[in-house]
Design a protein around this motif. Structure first.
Motif, PDB file in Angstrom:
ATOM      1  N   LEU A  28       4.657  53.373  35.037  1.00 38.48           N
ATOM      2  CA  LEU A  28       5.283  52.599  33.972  1.00 38.48           C
ATOM      3  C   LEU A  28       6.062  53.479  33.005  1.00 38.48           C
ATOM      4  O   LEU A  28       7.139  53.095  32.532  1.00 38.48           O
ATOM      5  CB  LEU A  28       4.232  51.783  33.230  1.00 38.48           C
ATOM      6  N   ALA A  84       3.633  40.934  37.642  1.00 35.82           N
ATOM      7  CA  ALA A  84       3.555  41.041  36.184  1.00 35.82           C
ATOM      8  C   ALA A  84       4.939  40.891  35.569  1.00 35.82           C
ATOM      9  O   ALA A  84       5.960  41.065  36.244  1.00 35.82           O
ATOM     10  CB  ALA A  84       2.967  42.396  35.788  1.00 35.82           C
ATOM     11  N   TYR A  86       7.448  42.352  32.301  1.00 36.43           N
ATOM     12  CA  TYR A  86       7.589  43.554  31.480  1.00 36.43           C
ATOM     13  C   TYR A  86       8.642  43.299  30.409  1.00 36.43           C
ATOM     14  O   TYR A  86       9.531  42.469  30.584  1.00 36.43           O
ATOM     15  CB  TYR A  86       7.953  44.788  32.320  1.00 36.43           C
ATOM     16  N   ASP A 109       2.178  35.507  28.415  1.00 38.30           N
ATOM     17  CA  ASP A 109       1.575  35.992  29.659  1.00 38.30           C
ATOM     18  C   ASP A 109       0.385  35.129  30.062  1.00 38.30           C
ATOM     19  O   ASP A 109       0.187  34.848  31.247  1.00 38.30           O
ATOM     20  CB  ASP A 109       1.175  37.463  29.534  1.00 38.30           C
ATOM     21  N   ASP A 115      -0.181  39.204  34.234  1.00 40.45           N
ATOM     22  CA  ASP A 115      -0.268  40.304  33.287  1.00 40.45           C
ATOM     23  C   ASP A 115       1.130  40.644  32.792  1.00 40.45           C
ATOM     24  O   ASP A 115       2.131  40.319  33.436  1.00 40.45           O
ATOM     25  CB  ASP A 115      -0.907  41.529  33.941  1.00 40.45           C
ATOM     26  N   TYR A 117       3.493  43.883  30.714  1.00 38.97           N
ATOM     27  CA  TYR A 117       3.555  45.264  30.245  1.00 38.97           C
ATOM     28  C   TYR A 117       4.615  45.359  29.162  1.00 38.97           C
ATOM     29  O   TYR A 117       5.713  44.831  29.312  1.00 38.97           O
ATOM     30  CB  TYR A 117       3.849  46.215  31.406  1.00 38.97           C
ATOM     31  N   TRP A 126       1.591  49.045  26.746  1.00 36.34           N
ATOM     32  CA  TRP A 126       0.477  48.117  26.681  1.00 36.34           C
ATOM     33  C   TRP A 126       0.422  47.255  27.927  1.00 36.34           C
ATOM     34  O   TRP A 126       1.458  46.953  28.526  1.00 36.34           O
ATOM     35  CB  TRP A 126       0.646  47.179  25.487  1.00 36.34           C
ATOM     36  N   LYS A 127      -0.782  46.843  28.269  1.00 35.15           N
ATOM     37  CA  LYS A 127      -0.979  45.835  29.312  1.00 35.15           C
ATOM     38  C   LYS A 127      -1.572  44.597  28.651  1.00 35.15           C
ATOM     39  O   LYS A 127      -2.613  44.675  28.000  1.00 35.15           O
ATOM     40  CB  LYS A 127      -1.936  46.325  30.394  1.00 35.15           C
ATOM     41  N   ASN A 128      -0.905  43.468  28.820  1.00 37.06           N
ATOM     42  CA  ASN A 128      -1.473  42.194  28.415  1.00 37.06           C
ATOM     43  C   ASN A 128      -2.243  41.640  29.602  1.00 37.06           C
ATOM     44  O   ASN A 128      -1.656  41.271  30.608  1.00 37.06           O
ATOM     45  CB  ASN A 128      -0.380  41.200  28.003  1.00 37.06           C
ATOM     46  N   ASP A 129      -3.548  41.622  29.487  1.00 38.59           N
ATOM     47  CA  ASP A 129      -4.421  41.094  30.532  1.00 38.59           C
ATOM     48  C   ASP A 129      -4.585  39.608  30.259  1.00 38.59           C
ATOM     49  O   ASP A 129      -5.358  39.206  29.388  1.00 38.59           O
ATOM     50  CB  ASP A 129      -5.761  41.835  30.486  1.00 38.59           C
ATOM     51  N   LEU A 138      -2.411  51.225  27.381  1.00 35.67           N
ATOM     52  CA  LEU A 138      -2.501  52.043  28.598  1.00 35.67           C
ATOM     53  C   LEU A 138      -2.221  53.502  28.304  1.00 35.67           C
ATOM     54  O   LEU A 138      -2.844  54.389  28.880  1.00 35.67           O
ATOM     55  CB  LEU A 138      -1.510  51.552  29.650  1.00 35.67           C
TER      56      LEU A 138
END
Length: 175
Positions: A28, A84, A86, A109, A115, A117, A126-129, A138
């Motif tokens: 990333l 995902a 982004y 998201d 997910d 990013y 960042w990762k949005n879970d 991250l």
């Protein structure tokens, strides 16, 4: 059609952990670097999607130019599985705490059930879970290209993760 493909994509993420793992912080960081340069120079968000093509290869859509504080894109027709989303947050501005995903980012998201990013002006990723309803740091400051005008003292320190309520609280802070 979009909702159906996004639902299929959400199932594909859990069924294809190798694809999700290929979105490492190192991957990333390199992916975002040229997008960040442009995003910061133009003070515009750029956004898109990661997915798998028919051969199972990880692909990304071309970054789409958004506005100063929003961006909207669609997955590629070549993607048989969407992995995902982004996006970037543009350049540093004293009136906008953009070092974390916003509550709107995480909500989007969660709505799409994928997910996300996010790269920030300080070079954080960042990762949005979506499944856990949590934004997870991250990699920290200068992980990818950062705005030379970034002021680390302008806003409160950044936590390693936020729930949706935590992002609401940060969004609504008076500075």
């Amino acid at each position: 059609m979009k909702k159906l493909s996004l639902t299929i994509a959400a199932l594909a993420i859990s069924a294809n952990p190798a694809a999700a793992q290929s979105l490492s912080a190192n991957y990333l960081s390199n992916f975002f670097a040229p997008i960040q340069e442009r995003s910061i120079a133009e003070n515009r968000e750029y956004c898109g999607y990661f997915g798998l093509n028919a051969a199972g290869k990880l692909i990304a859509t071309k970054p789409k130019r958004g506005r100063a504080d929003s961006c909207s894109a669609d997955p590629s027709d070549e993607m048989v599985e969407v992995i995902a989303s982004y996006h970037t947050h543009g350049s540093f501005h004293i009136d906008a705490d953009s070092e974390t995903p916003s509550s709107d980012d995480l909500e989007a998201d969660m709505y799409e059930e994928i997910d996300g990013y996010v790269a920030t002006p300080g070079g954080r990723i960042w990762k949005n879970d979506w499944d856990r309803g949590r934004a997870i740091l991250l990699c920290d400051r200068n992980c990818t290209v950062s705005d030379p005008d970034y002021d680390s003292q302008a806003f409160p320190p950044v936590n390693n993760s936020y729930t949706l309520d935590g992002l609401y609280n940060r969004d609504n802070m008076d500075y």
